[in-house]
Design a protein around this motif. Structure first.
Motif, PDB file in Angstrom:
ATOM      1  N   ALA A   1     -38.493  51.956  -5.013  1.00  0.00           N
ATOM      2  CA  ALA A   1     -39.712  52.797  -5.983  1.00  0.00           C
ATOM      3  C   ALA A   1     -39.911  54.276  -5.600  1.00  0.00           C
ATOM      4  O   ALA A   1     -40.368  54.951  -6.248  1.00  0.00           O
ATOM      5  CB  ALA A   1     -40.657  51.844  -6.180  1.00  0.00           C
ATOM      6  N   HIS A   2     -39.564  54.331  -4.322  1.00  0.00           N
ATOM      7  CA  HIS A   2     -40.066  55.613  -3.434  1.00  0.00           C
ATOM      8  C   HIS A   2     -39.069  56.980  -4.063  1.00  0.00           C
ATOM      9  O   HIS A   2     -37.894  56.819  -3.882  1.00  0.00           O
ATOM     10  CB  HIS A   2     -39.822  55.488  -1.919  1.00  0.00           C
ATOM     11  CG  HIS A   2     -40.385  56.489  -1.185  1.00  0.00           C
ATOM     12  ND1 HIS A   2     -40.245  57.914  -1.034  1.00  0.00           N
ATOM     13  CD2 HIS A   2     -41.487  56.386  -0.209  1.00  0.00           C
ATOM     14  CE1 HIS A   2     -40.860  58.554  -0.409  1.00  0.00           C
ATOM     15  NE2 HIS A   2     -41.787  57.741   0.227  1.00  0.00           N
ATOM     16  N   LYS A   3     -39.760  57.709  -4.396  1.00  0.00           N
ATOM     17  CA  LYS A   3     -39.126  58.992  -5.031  1.00  0.00           C
ATOM     18  C   LYS A   3     -38.231  59.519  -4.153  1.00  0.00           C
ATOM     19  O   LYS A   3     -36.950  59.746  -4.540  1.00  0.00           O
ATOM     20  CB  LYS A   3     -40.409  59.999  -5.449  1.00  0.00           C
ATOM     21  CG  LYS A   3     -39.671  61.168  -6.271  1.00  0.00           C
ATOM     22  CD  LYS A   3     -40.875  61.930  -6.525  1.00  0.00           C
ATOM     23  CE  LYS A   3     -40.409  63.281  -7.384  1.00  0.00           C
ATOM     24  NZ  LYS A   3     -41.306  64.243  -7.651  1.00  0.00           N
TER      25      LYS A   3
ATOM     26  N   ARG B   1     -35.039  57.152  -4.187  1.00  0.00           N
ATOM     27  CA  ARG B   1     -34.036  57.157  -5.336  1.00  0.00           C
ATOM     28  C   ARG B   1     -33.473  58.425  -5.598  1.00  0.00           C
ATOM     29  O   ARG B   1     -32.241  58.385  -6.024  1.00  0.00           O
ATOM     30  CB  ARG B   1     -35.276  57.115  -6.608  1.00  0.00           C
ATOM     31  CG  ARG B   1     -35.934  55.647  -6.480  1.00  0.00           C
ATOM     32  CD  ARG B   1     -36.233  55.170  -7.876  1.00  0.00           C
ATOM     33  NE  ARG B   1     -35.035  54.700  -8.637  1.00  0.00           N
ATOM     34  CZ  ARG B   1     -34.634  53.517  -8.629  1.00  0.00           C
ATOM     35  NH1 ARG B   1     -34.894  52.605  -7.680  1.00  0.00           N
ATOM     36  NH2 ARG B   1     -33.168  53.290  -8.966  1.00  0.00           N
ATOM     37  N   HIS B   2     -34.169  59.583  -5.232  1.00  0.00           N
ATOM     38  CA  HIS B   2     -33.448  61.000  -5.411  1.00  0.00           C
ATOM     39  C   HIS B   2     -32.204  60.957  -4.729  1.00  0.00           C
ATOM     40  O   HIS B   2     -31.138  61.222  -5.091  1.00  0.00           O
ATOM     41  CB  HIS B   2     -34.312  62.094  -5.245  1.00  0.00           C
ATOM     42  CG  HIS B   2     -35.242  62.340  -6.277  1.00  0.00           C
ATOM     43  ND1 HIS B   2     -36.012  63.437  -6.510  1.00  0.00           N
ATOM     44  CD2 HIS B   2     -35.853  61.667  -7.475  1.00  0.00           C
ATOM     45  CE1 HIS B   2     -36.730  63.343  -7.544  1.00  0.00           C
ATOM     46  NE2 HIS B   2     -36.833  62.397  -7.937  1.00  0.00           N
TER      47      HIS B   2
ATOM     48  N   ASP C   1     -31.453  51.568 -13.270  1.00  0.00           N
ATOM     49  CA  ASP C   1     -31.641  52.570 -14.028  1.00  0.00           C
ATOM     50  C   ASP C   1     -30.517  53.369 -14.395  1.00  0.00           C
ATOM     51  O   ASP C   1     -30.208  54.760 -14.462  1.00  0.00           O
ATOM     52  CB  ASP C   1     -32.550  53.730 -13.258  1.00  0.00           C
ATOM     53  CG  ASP C   1     -32.215  54.329 -11.887  1.00  0.00           C
ATOM     54  OD1 ASP C   1     -31.211  53.465 -11.435  1.00  0.00           O
ATOM     55  OD2 ASP C   1     -32.698  54.906 -11.276  1.00  0.00           O
TER      56      ASP C   1
ATOM     57  N   THR D   1     -31.177  56.937 -15.924  1.00  0.00           N
ATOM     58  CA  THR D   1     -31.359  57.866 -15.017  1.00  0.00           C
ATOM     59  C   THR D   1     -30.057  58.746 -14.460  1.00  0.00           C
ATOM     60  O   THR D   1     -29.576  59.887 -14.527  1.00  0.00           O
ATOM     61  CB  THR D   1     -32.363  57.751 -13.829  1.00  0.00           C
ATOM     62  OG1 THR D   1     -33.353  57.183 -14.544  1.00  0.00           O
ATOM     63  CG2 THR D   1     -32.363  58.565 -12.874  1.00  0.00           C
TER      64      THR D   1
ATOM     65  N   ARG E   1     -43.029  50.886 -11.935  1.00  0.00           N
ATOM     66  CA  ARG E   1     -43.032  51.905 -11.201  1.00  0.00           C
ATOM     67  C   ARG E   1     -42.917  53.150 -11.897  1.00  0.00           C
ATOM     68  O   ARG E   1     -42.388  53.317 -12.746  1.00  0.00           O
ATOM     69  CB  ARG E   1     -41.646  51.758 -10.137  1.00  0.00           C
ATOM     70  CG  ARG E   1     -40.431  52.157 -10.899  1.00  0.00           C
ATOM     71  CD  ARG E   1     -39.223  51.481  -9.880  1.00  0.00           C
ATOM     72  NE  ARG E   1     -37.854  51.697 -10.386  1.00  0.00           N
ATOM     73  CZ  ARG E   1     -36.946  50.908 -10.029  1.00  0.00           C
ATOM     74  NH1 ARG E   1     -36.827  49.965  -9.349  1.00  0.00           N
ATOM     75  NH2 ARG E   1     -35.779  51.365 -10.816  1.00  0.00           N
ATOM     76  N   LYS E   2     -43.385  54.255 -11.119  1.00  0.00           N
ATOM     77  CA  LYS E   2     -43.508  55.562 -11.650  1.00  0.00           C
ATOM     78  C   LYS E   2     -42.011  56.163 -11.727  1.00  0.00           C
ATOM     79  O   LYS E   2     -41.609  56.925 -12.763  1.00  0.00           O
ATOM     80  CB  LYS E   2     -44.365  56.535 -11.231  1.00  0.00           C
ATOM     81  CG  LYS E   2     -45.903  55.979 -11.219  1.00  0.00           C
ATOM     82  CD  LYS E   2     -46.808  56.996 -10.449  1.00  0.00           C
ATOM     83  CE  LYS E   2     -48.286  56.306 -10.759  1.00  0.00           C
ATOM     84  NZ  LYS E   2     -49.341  57.609  -9.950  1.00  0.00           N
ATOM     85  N   GLU E   3     -41.244  56.003 -10.588  1.00  0.00           N
ATOM     86  CA  GLU E   3     -40.126  56.589 -10.429  1.00  0.00           C
ATOM     87  C   GLU E   3     -38.799  55.681 -11.262  1.00  0.00           C
ATOM     88  O   GLU E   3     -38.449  54.676 -10.612  1.00  0.00           O
ATOM     89  CB  GLU E   3     -39.538  56.864  -9.100  1.00  0.00           C
ATOM     90  CG  GLU E   3     -38.715  57.877  -8.726  1.00  0.00           C
ATOM     91  CD  GLU E   3     -38.826  59.266  -9.104  1.00  0.00           C
ATOM     92  OE1 GLU E   3     -38.026  59.813  -9.497  1.00  0.00           O
ATOM     93  OE2 GLU E   3     -39.797  59.628  -9.196  1.00  0.00           O
ATOM     94  N   SER E   4     -38.043  56.210 -12.213  1.00  0.00           N
ATOM     95  CA  SER E   4     -37.170  55.573 -13.026  1.00  0.00           C
ATOM     96  C   SER E   4     -37.415  53.872 -13.041  1.00  0.00           C
ATOM     97  O   SER E   4     -36.650  53.215 -12.607  1.00  0.00           O
ATOM     98  CB  SER E   4     -35.761  55.735 -12.109  1.00  0.00           C
ATOM     99  OG  SER E   4     -35.431  56.921 -12.013  1.00  0.00           O
TER     100      SER E   4
END
Length: 226
Positions: A104-106, A109-110, A131, A135, A188-191
């Motif tokens: 979940a860590h931005k 994930r990036h 995702d 994504t 989670r906020k990210e994807s």
């Protein structure tokens, strides 16, 4: 046939995504990429090296020391972490209990998304994850979203752990872990884990592996002639 046809498979934990993806890749002679294994391998590295997930500087530094590679034997996907085979270790409970927080860590994930997108630029691949269709490859021509009854999913995961010699984890613990991961993945906020608008739902609660493969092939094969 296009040289970069992507089949995106998303869905909940222990829904048989990897079983379907591997079978589909074998049938189509595509490359199978297990995106979840990438996050699990990163999680394993973080656990081994006591990386503080709340410290962005340490997360960034740790990612610079992680090299992931896939290799295939009989269409079974194996992953190495800095040259070490970790395919079995990343499936054990310590990783399962922490992978949702790490994935979940931005920043994590990036970095993983960039690596996954590079894989799909010049190869025909089947990729499964959370995702992929939303994504990583939002323009994938075929997207499947897999789901199944939570109790069935827990029983499948429990049997998988037992087959690998893990007799310490109970069925109740597996069920609770899956419930926790479902919540973490979808909120989670990210994807977050969501079904893409154009994804085809595949509920395999009562399907055999062959039946779910047939379901997928019926949707993918028409694209091969284009």
């Amino acid at each position: 046939m296009k040289k970069n046809l992507v089949v995106a498979i998303d869905g909940y934990s222990s829904c048989g995504k990897s079983t379907l993806a591997k079978a589909l890749a074998k049938k189509l002679a595509f490359i199978y990429v297990d995106s979840g294994a990438m996050y699990r391998a990163v999680t394993l590295f973080f656990l081994r090296n006591n990386v503080d997930i709340t410290d962005d500087a340490k997360v960034i530094d740790a990612l610079q020391h992680i090299e992931l590679n896939f290799h295939s034997r009989d269409y079974e996907s194996h992953i190495t972490l800095n040259g070490e085979e970790v395919s079995d270790e990343i499936r054990l409970m310590p990783v399962s209990e922490n992978v949702s927080e790490v994935s979940a860590h931005k920043i994590v994930r990036h970095e993983m998304v960039k690596q996954q997108q590079r894989m799909g630029k010049s190869k025909n691949i089947v990729m499964d994850g959370r995702d992929i269709g939303t994504t990583v490859f939002p323009d994938a021509p075929i997207k499947l979203f897999m789901t199944a009854d939570p109790k069935i999913r827990a029983e499948r995961r429990f049997k998988e752990l037992q087959s690998k010699g893990n007799d310490e984890t109970t069925l109740e613990e597996v069920f609770e872990n899956l419930a926790h991961r479902d919540y973490a993945d979808t909120t989670r906020k990210e994807s977050p884990l969501v079904r893409a608008d154009d994804a085809i739902i595949l509920d395999n609660t009562n399907l055999t592996p062959q039946e779910q493969l047939d379901f997928a092939l019926q949707r993918v094969e028409p694209l091969l002639a284009k």
